[in-house]
Structure formats: structure tokens, C-alpha cells
Design a protein around this motif. Structure first.
Motif, PDB file in Angstrom:
ATOM      1  N   ASP A  70       0.712  -1.271   0.074  1.00  0.00           N
ATOM      2  CA  ASP A  70      -0.022  -0.197   0.045  1.00  0.00           C
ATOM      3  C   ASP A  70       0.785   1.250  -0.165  1.00  0.00           C
ATOM      4  OD1 ASP A  70      -2.573   1.314   2.018  1.00  0.00           O
ATOM      5  OD2 ASP A  70      -1.747   1.971   0.360  1.00  0.00           O
ATOM      6  N   THR A 125       3.600   2.447   6.963  1.00  0.00           N
ATOM      7  CA  THR A 125       3.970   1.493   7.731  1.00  0.00           C
ATOM      8  C   THR A 125       4.244   0.321   6.766  1.00  0.00           C
ATOM      9  OG1 THR A 125       1.482   0.576   7.769  1.00  0.00           O
ATOM     10  CG2 THR A 125       2.484   2.084   9.631  1.00  0.00           C
ATOM     11  N   GLU A 126       4.068   0.451   5.548  1.00  0.00           N
ATOM     12  CA  GLU A 126       4.587  -0.530   4.344  1.00  0.00           C
ATOM     13  C   GLU A 126       5.696  -0.449   4.079  1.00  0.00           C
ATOM     14  OE1 GLU A 126       1.810  -2.869   4.659  1.00  0.00           O
ATOM     15  OE2 GLU A 126       1.405  -2.816   2.284  1.00  0.00           O
ATOM     16  N   ASP A 135       0.113   4.354  -0.028  1.00  0.00           N
ATOM     17  CA  ASP A 135      -0.188   5.419   0.889  1.00  0.00           C
ATOM     18  C   ASP A 135      -0.102   5.121   2.268  1.00  0.00           C
ATOM     19  OD1 ASP A 135      -2.760   5.989  -1.812  1.00  0.00           O
ATOM     20  OD2 ASP A 135      -0.838   7.169  -1.409  1.00  0.00           O
ATOM     21  N   ASN A 136       0.479   4.052   2.718  1.00  0.00           N
ATOM     22  CA  ASN A 136       0.538   3.770   4.006  1.00  0.00           C
ATOM     23  C   ASN A 136       2.044   3.511   4.475  1.00  0.00           C
ATOM     24  OD1 ASN A 136       0.521   2.510   6.459  1.00  0.00           O
ATOM     25  ND2 ASN A 136      -0.689   0.787   6.053  1.00  0.00           N
ATOM     26  N   ARG A 149     -10.009   3.483  -0.940  1.00  0.00           N
ATOM     27  CA  ARG A 149      -9.474   4.559  -0.198  1.00  0.00           C
ATOM     28  C   ARG A 149     -10.464   5.240   0.776  1.00  0.00           C
ATOM     29  NH1 ARG A 149     -10.339   9.790  -4.247  1.00  0.00           N
ATOM     30  NH2 ARG A 149     -12.398   9.066  -5.087  1.00  0.00           N
TER      31      ARG A 149
END
Length: 787
Positions: free
Chosen positions: A47, A52-53, A49-50, A494
Motif C-alpha cells: 500500500d 507502515t508498509e 499510501d501507508n 481509499r
């Protein structure tokens, strides 16, 4: 690797577009030598837009570097030495470039792979042989879904048969149980009989009771096993139903919605909704059958309670299958026809919502009412998080309720809102530099209905694509930019309505090309040279190498918030002006290949100086929105022997509403060849306006014609009037505006120069001159001129 093999077989423009995907940011050699490894990685699982990825992206980067180093070490011999050095260099380059931003590497590779897939698919659709392959692929997917439905049908039929067996067995068990009770009653009544008869009867009845009770004990155990087996079968069927429903709702329906969104940018019109409905109806039918079976199992269990976990199992099954059907119903309440994404207040608009399973669940027997309200981005977020139990509104929509109608011929249940109008809008506080045309709203459609005789009640909601509300037509341009960016770069699932603040340049190119082809109704989109020109404009660059732009990102601010250097308009405003001009007046000429368009002044000069005098081309104005100019090479009328490239002041929509481009080119006899060497009449003659008819009732209709005074040859038909006898040809040492028609006195200012850019406010108002023309006593004037 299969995709890379297909990509290498691309030809022509598709091959150039594929090659343009690569550059220093991702060398094509890496794609070639690591093709199998690259295509085997789960890039789409990241992802972007994340934040944490990022560790996952970092692992992919490290693995890519390691794979390159391994590949480099495998190279041997004289021929492999250079490749070994090159691959090792690329490994170090990736490490240094993407180590701090591994998500950008994933973004880059995802874009490359998706673009390759698109190019391969388009090339496939271009040939009959590969069209067959594409259809085979589609048929295979449909066949898999249909096979799964057949498996579900057989499983449902099997549980139905087993349920009937269970019911028959239980009914016989109850009969035998009643028999046992009767025997016990008979035994109790023996006390009134004589001892001898009582003993004989008691012995017989006790033997019979023992036999029945033994049978009941065995049968109870069998019934318990039947029930557990049937519950396990239902559990297995529910798993298959979930899998099939996930495939249809989370893949096929989501893809349809994505195609619908891209259609807002000019993508292919979404299709396949009827197929989706047929699948959803099959799902609804199977889910409902299984739910009814589970409820019958519950009834049998209540009718004959037996020790064991059956009540808990059946309660869990009932809860699970109710969740499944609820997910199906709520997900299939969709918007078939979206409201306009640029929504002007006080203007009528339409929309259509549809319940894909409405006919199968007999919802139309009590037709539900659908209501439409407009909500803000924040309200939409709250609705999806279930933080808001009631629908708050950010405006007032007139005619916002509609009853769903069932159409027997198509089997569809839908509500057609034909005459909605947004009366008012309540805007939220804007953030930073955000303008009103960047604020997104959505139209919320909601309804409530019951199925199964009020057995289940559903409250369904669905949100439209983002809409931008405007109050004046002048806002349409910027609102369209917001919509285009959202449609192009929105990710499925989203949070409303998050989009990336910046995207790779090739991603934007794809969106612009889609929009351009749709507006032009043409397969001739933006070429690689066109896209390089746009990149130069967007990034204020002078590089002609397309690879230099492939790794560059463009932000929303660069796209449509910040003005271009030295201009008072943005990149999008300039591009949209070109699209509007072409769409309204020049579409045939673009489709004929007569307009180069995306050429700057210097490029035009370099191209024309090597051609014979009278060669011309058409290019878009750099300094004016929606302007196009004619550039041509000719001798300087004031300095014989000197050749110059001249540029007419740009034409706009206003000019072409008076006289067409083809007629203007026909007027100018010094224009001979369309670049590179096509005679102008060969290209434009089919668009010339036919000659004026003869006088009617003693009146001669006047004709408008343009002239560039310095290039009006006194001996030509343009001057003598042989072609147009009523035109006053007056030469002038200065160069006139293309709208200086021959019946007007020539303008004294030299308004045409080598640049060809101008301010509309400094030019003469053409409409006013036409009005003056029609009021003058032209007959006397012409008479004196002819004499």
C-alpha cells in the motif's frame, strides 16, 4: 516473464511508449535480465499510501539489489564482462537512489508493469488473432466463475437432499417415540387385568418396549450424526459462497466501478453490469436457499431436542449466512449512472441507482424509496466509519426522492433521478491554498427495504464519485482538473477522498492522453513528442529526451495550483484550453494529422527554415489559453533575400466562430505547403466553404475574408478579387491581425511578429467590425473600388 515476452513483441508507437517507461530511474536492462524475478514479486500487495508498509518495500528493494548482484556474478567470459560491470553498477544505483524512499521504487515498478500490461492489451485488441486470445482469457475467468456456481448448486442440492432424509428420519423417529409412549401407557394399564393375562401381556409389551427403546437409542445417535454432518456440509458451502462472493464483489464489481470512474476521464465506457447482475442474482438465490435450509434445521432441532452442540452450531451458521446475504445486498446497491462530477448549482442533473439483487429477492413487491443528499468529504468519512447514524447534508437537492421501479423485460430494479437540482451548498473551511474548486463532495443515495416477508430489513447506502460544486461556468476548468486527478489516481477502498499529492509523470501522461482521445473522439492521442513538449512546459525544462522525465514526479500544485513561469495560468488551464479549442473547432484537422500543435516557437523555426518558402504548420500558442497560430517560412518583404519564420497572432474560439480554420488558410495565398510538403488544398480543400451564391432579389451577400497585408501579392487572386470580387485588397507595410478583414481599413500597428503572441485586450473586436460591416452602404463603396 510472460508479460515481458509479450512486451518485446510490441511494434510502432506501442514499442516507443514501452521503451519510454525506462530510463535512469529504472534501466531497461534490469527489466530484461530480471524479468522472471520482477514479475513473480507481489508489488501490488504494498500500500503506497501507508507509511507502515515501508519495511515491506525495503525488503523488496534489498532483494532486487541482491538479485542484481547475483546476476552480475553469474556473467562470465569476454562477452559477459561489460554486462557484469553494468549490472553491478545498477545494483549500487538502486541502493543509493531508493534506500531512503523504497516506496518510490515500488511505485515505479508498479507503474511500469501496469503500463506494460495496458500496452500489451491494447496491442492484443488491435489484431484479430490476439483479440481471440483476450476473449479466451475473459471466457476463462467467466468459466471459472460459472464452474464455481455449478459446484455451489450441486452442494446446495446435496444438502437439500440430506435435509429431506434427516426430516424423514426424524419424523419416523417421532412416530416410534410415540409408539414407545403408547407401550408404556399399555403397561401402566395392565394392573386391572387378571394375573395370568397380565403376566403374559406384560412380558410381550416389555419385550416390544425394549426393542423400540434400543432402536430409539440407536436412531437418536444416528440423527445426531446426520445433523452434525449436515452442519459441516453447510459450513463448507458457506465457505464456497464467501469465496465466490469475494471474487464477484471485491474483484469484478470493484473493477467495474474503477472502469466507471476512468470513464469520467474518457476511458472506455463501463460495461458488463448485466453479467454482474446475473452473478449476483445467482449468489442471492443460492445464499437464500442455504439460509432457508439452515432455518429448517433449526426448526427440526427445536422439534426434537437432542443432547449435543447443535443449537450453538446452527446459531453460528444462521448468523454467518445472514452476514453473507447482508454484505451481498448492501454491496449491490450501486450507482449505474453517476451524477456529473462537476456539479453546477441551479442546474438540472440526473443519476440512476440500481439494486442488482432486487428482482431475485422480490424487493419490487414493496418498491422502496431512494433519497439523495449531498455530503461533504468529512461527512462521507464519518458515514463509512459508521460514526454517523443519520445522514447530515451539506446542501439542498430538489427532487431528491425517487421510487425504485422494476423493469420486467430486463429484470432490473432501479431508480431514475431525472430532474434533480442543487439549490444551495454549504462549504467547509478551506485548508491552506485550497480553492473552492478543490473541495470535494459526494451524492449519498440511501434506501430501506425488507425481504422474506420482513424477515430481514436492510438500510443501504452508496456514495457517488467525488463531485466538485461550482456556481459559475468560469470555475469549470479548475473543477475539471480536480475531478481528473481524482479519477486517475484514486486507489480502490481509499478513505474519502484521498489521492496522492504527487504522481509519476508517465502516470499523468496516461491520464492526459485518455482525456484528449476521448474529447477528440479519436484513436490519435498524444504522441511521445507531444508528451515531451508537455513535460518541458510542466517542468520548465529544455530536454528533448523522454527518458529524462520518466522518473520525475509532478505534484498537484504544479498541475493546477501554481502558474507556469512568466504566465498567469497553470499547466492544466493551458492544456484544457487546447482541448476545448480542438474539440469545438479543429477536431477533423487533428484527426487528419494536419495539426502538429505541441511545438514551441524555436522548434517551429528549426523545422520550417529547412523547407521551401510558403511551408507552414499549426502550433498551439505558448502564452495564451486556447490559442493556435500559423507559422510559415517566407522572404522578408522589407529585405529581399532574407528568409524568416513568421507567426500569425493566435486564433481562438472566438475567431473560428466567425470563419473556419480551413477558410482562413484558403484566404492566405502565400501559404502553399503544410509541413513537411503537403499541398494545402490537398489537406484542407474538403473543408472549404462553398463559393457564395449569386445575388438574390437584387442583393449581394457580403463575404468575410482575412488578409495579411505584407504577404498579399497585388497580382494574385487575393488582391485582384478574381476569386472574391467584392473584397477590398489593401496592402500595407505592416502585418495585420488575422481578423483584419479586407473590408476594413488596415491597422497601423505591426501586430504580427516572429513570436506570434499577443494580448486579446489589445486586438480589435471582430464582432463589432462585423456589425459595422453590415451597417455600411457597401454597394457604393464596392462600386467605387471596382471602377
Amino acid at each position: 516473464m510472460a508479460m515481458w515476452i509479450q512486451a518485446q513483441q510490441l511494434q510502432g508507437e506501442a514499442l516507443h511508449q514501452m521503451q519510454a517507461l525506462y530510463g535512469q530511474h529504472f534501466p531497461i536492462e534490469v527489466r530484461h535480465y530480471l524479468a522472471q524475478w520482477i514479475e513473480s514479486q507481489l508489488w501490488d500487495s504494498v500500500d503506497l499510501d501507508n507509511p507502515t508498509e515501508e519495511p515491506k518495500a525495503k525488503r523488496l528493494l534489498d532483494n532486487l539489489v541482491a538479485e542484481l548482484q547475483r546476476k552480475a556474478q553469474l556473467q562470465g567470459g569476454e562477452d559477459g564482462f561489460l554486462l557484469k560491470i553494468k549490472l553491478g553498477h545498477y545494483a549500487n544505483q538502486f541502493k543509493s537512489t531508493y534506500d531512503r524512499c523504497p516506496l518510490e521504487l515500488v511505485r515505479c515498478i508498479k507503474h511500469i508493469l501496469h503500463s506494460e500490461q495496458r500496452l500489451v492489451q491494447e496491442a492484443t485488441n488491435a489484431s484479430s488473432e490476439t483479440v481471440g486470445q483476450a476473449m479466451d482469457s475473459l471466457s476463462q475467468r467467466h468459466q471459472q466463475i460459472n464452474q464455481a456456481f455449478e459446484e455451489l448448486r450441486l452442494a446446495t442440492q446435496e444438502t437439500e437432499n440430506e435435509l429431506r432424509k434427516l426430516q424423514h428420519s426424524q419424523e419416523y423417529f417421532i412416530i416410534q417415540y410415540q409408539e414407545n409412549l403408547r407401550i408404556q401407557a399399555q403397561l401402566s394399564s395392565l394392573s386391572s387385568l387378571p394375573p395370568a393375562e397380565r403376566t403374559q401381556r406384560e412380558t410381550t409389551l416389555q419385550t416390544k418396549r425394549a426393542t423400540v427403546e434400543a432402536w430409539l437409542a440407536r436412531e437418536a445417535s444416528t440423527l445426531q450424526k446426520y445433523r452434525l454432518d449436515l452442519s459441516e456440509q453447510h459450513l463448507k458451502t458457506l465457505g464456497l459462497l464467501r469465496k465466490q462472493q469475494t471474487l464477484i464483489l471485491d474483484e469484478e464489481l470493484i473493477q467495474w466501478k474503477r472502469r466507471q470512474q476512468l470513464a469520467g476521464n474518457g476511458g472506455p465506457h463501463e460495461g458488463g453490469l448485466d453479467v454482474l447482475q446475473s452473478w449476483c442474482e445467482k449468489l442471492a438465490d443460492l445464499i437464500w436457499q442455504n439460509r432457508q435450509q439452515i432455518r429448517r434445521c433449526e426448526h427440526l432441532t427445536q422439534q426434537l431436542p437432542l443432547p449435543g452442540p447443535m443449537e450453538e452450531l446452527l446459531s453460528k451458521l444462521n448468523s454467518d449466512i445472514t452476514d453473507i446475504i447482508s454484505a451481498l445486498v448492501t454491496s449491490t446497491f450501486i450507482i449505474e449512472k453517476q451524477p456529473p462530477q462537476v456539479l453546477k448549482t441551479q442546474t438540472k442533473f440526473a443519476a440512476t441507482v440500481r439494486l442488482l439483487v432486487g428482482g431475485k429477492l422480490n424487493v419490487h413487491m414493496n418498491p422502496p424509496m431512494v433519497k439523495a443528499v449531498i455530503v461533504s468529504e468529512q461527512q462521507a468519512k464519518a458515514l463509512l466509519k459508521n460514526e454517523s447514524t443519520h445522514s447530515e447534508s451539506s446542501g439542498e437537492i430538489l427532487n431528491n426522492t425517487c421510487v425504485m421501479e422494476y423493469h420486467q423485460a430486463t429484470g432490473t430494479l432501479s431508480a431514475h433521478f431525472r430532474n434533480m437540482s442543487l439549490k444551495r451548498i454549504k462549504r467547509s473551511d478551506r485548508r491552506g491554498a485550497e480553492s473552492v474548486t478543490e473541495e470535494k463532495f459526494t451524492v449519498l443515495f440511501e434506501s430501506q427495504f425488507s425481504v422474506g416477508g420482513n424477515e430481514l430489513v436492510f438500510h443501504v447506502k452508496t456514495l457517488s464519485l467525488p463531485v466538485v460544486v461550482i456556481v459559475h461556468g468560469s470555475q469549470d476548468n479548475n473543477a475539471t482538473a480536480t475531478v481528473l486527478w481524482d479519477n486517475a489516481f484514486a486507489e480502490p477502498g481509499r478513505v474519502p477522498f484521498i489521492v496522492p499529492d504527487k504522481v509519476l509523470w508517465p502516470q499523468l501522461c496516461e491520464a492526459l492522453d485518455m482525456k484528449y482521445k476521448a474529447e477528440m473522439h479519436s484513436s490519435r492521442g498524444l504522441s511521445e513528442d507531444n508528451l515531451v513538449f508537455l513535460a518541458q512546459k510542466a517542468f520548465s525544462s529544455s530536454s528533448n529526451n523522454p527518458e529524462d522525465y520518466n522518473g520525475m514526479t509532478i505534484s498537484w500544485a504544479q498541475f493546477n495550483r501554481e502558474s507556469l513561469p512568466g504566465r498567469n495560468f497553470t499547466f492544466w488551464q493551458w492544456f484544457d484550453g487546447v482541448v476545448e479549442l480542438m474539440k469545438k473547432h479543429l477536431k477533423p484537422h487533428w484527426n487528419d494529422g494536419a495539426i502538429l500543435g505541441f511545438v514551441n516557437k524555436q522548434q517551429a523555426q528549426d523545422m520550417l527554415m529547412s523547407k521551401p518558402n510558403g511551408t507552414f504548420l499549426l502550433r498551439f500558442s505558448d502564452s495564451e489559453i486556447g490559442g493556435i497560430t500559423i507559422a510559415w517560412v517566407a522572404e522578408n518583404p522589407n529585405k529581399p533575400g532574407e528568409r524568416l519564420v513568421w507567426n500569425l497572432l493566435p486564433y481562438t474560439t472566438k475567431d473560428f466562430s466567425i470563419r473556419s480554420l480551413a477558410d482562413r488558410i484558403s484566404d492566405l495565398n502565400h501559404l502553399l505547403f503544410l509541413y513537411p510538403d503537403r499541398p494545402k488544398d490537398e489537406v484542407f480543400a474538403k473543408y472549404y466553404t462553398p463559393p457564395l451564391s449569386k445575388a438574390v432579389d437584387g442583393y449581394v451577400k457580403p463575404q468575410i475574408k482575412q488578409v495579411v497585408p505584407d504577404f498579399a501579392n497585388p497580382n494574385s487572386t487575393e488582391s485582384t478579387g478574381a476569386a472574391h470580387p467584392f473584397m477590398d485588397q489593401t496592402t500595407s507595410p505592416s502585418v495585420g491581425h488575422p481578423n483584419n478583414f479586407s473590408v476594413f481599413p488596415p491597422m497601423g500597428d505591426a501586430m504580427l511578429d516572429a513570436d506570434g503572441d499577443f494580448d486579446l485586450e489589445d486586438t480589435m473586436d471582430v464582432a463589432r467590425h462585423v456589425e459595422e460591416l453590415l451597417r455600411r452602404p457597401m454597394a457604393n463603396q464596392w462600386s467605387s473600388q471596382q471602377s
